[in-house]
Design an enzyme around this catalytic site. Sequence first.
Site, PDB file in Angstrom:
ATOM      1  N   TYR A  74      -2.624  -0.567  10.120  1.00  0.00           N
ATOM      2  CA  TYR A  74      -2.577  -0.961   8.716  1.00  0.00           C
ATOM      3  C   TYR A  74      -1.275  -0.488   8.068  1.00  0.00           C
ATOM      4  CZ  TYR A  74      -3.868  -1.410   3.790  1.00  0.00           C
ATOM      5  OH  TYR A  74      -3.882  -1.731   2.457  1.00  0.00           O
ATOM      6  N   SER A  76       0.844  -1.184   0.000  1.00  0.00           N
ATOM      7  CA  SER A  76       0.000   0.000   0.000  1.00  0.00           C
ATOM      8  C   SER A  76       0.883   1.238   0.000  1.00  0.00           C
ATOM      9  CB  SER A  76      -0.904   0.011   1.247  1.00  0.00           C
ATOM     10  OG  SER A  76      -1.580   1.254   1.369  1.00  0.00           O
ATOM     11  N   LYS A  88       1.827  -2.811   6.446  1.00  0.00           N
ATOM     12  CA  LYS A  88       2.297  -2.721   5.064  1.00  0.00           C
ATOM     13  C   LYS A  88       3.761  -2.284   4.987  1.00  0.00           C
ATOM     14  CE  LYS A  88      -1.431  -4.256   3.193  1.00  0.00           C
ATOM     15  NZ  LYS A  88      -1.417  -5.606   2.571  1.00  0.00           N
TER      16      LYS A  88
END
Length: 250
Positions: free
Chosen positions: A166, A153, A170
């Site tokens: 998150y 991401s 990533k």
Amino acid sequence: MMQEEGRKEEDGKSSLVILITGVSRGLGRSLGLELAKLGHTIVGCSRNHDTLHSLQTQLSSVSTKQHLLLNLDVTSNSGVEDLLQAVLQTNLIPDILVNNAGIANEKSKFWEIPQKEFDSVIDTNIKGTANVLRHFIPPMIAREKKIIVNMSSLWGRIGAPMFSPYSASKWGIEGLTKSIAEELPKGMAIIALHPGIVNTDMLRTAFGDFASNYQNPQQWATKAASMILNLSSADNGASLTVEDPGILVR
């Protein structure tokens, strides 16, 4: 070239075996369907039985291949081991592995995010990916299969407020990818792939209604499938991005 490998069809085109985790929803589902339409065999897993069943039906409507879909959670190391055994029994070692399974936390400041939610994101996005790599890299090396794609991401490259678990997961994927790239034998490649901005459930969690201004998963899958099929050993260790058209004009 990837197109010159894999199983030969009657028309002379190559058919690859492509394993996609988190295949039953969002980007994974759209990518699987697009690749199946192009004549490739899909091996996939998902922890959602209902969406997995509906995908199996949809795959049957667009492809005559015998695809292999299993209901399992990648956070379970033993579950991933069961997937490997099913793959070995059906001789479907993937030519391309796409680690797509992932979740995001609810939008919140870091110190307000419950420990259980933080752990769930890390367990799925990092440990789940690691489980798949642990089991599938050895047989891919043995069978001289080439390409591994770890979905990353932009937020794993620049960070993002309100989505620290998150983003952290990533960033972990980026580092894991680059480290493994140094360990793979010559001729293989592992890539961290930022999909671009796509209108999925995950994006709607972050952007709300504004997410509808971006490309849908079906539009994305056409570009992503072409890009993934053309990856080569020259891309080993790279952090790449699927071309993103940005905000759509309505």
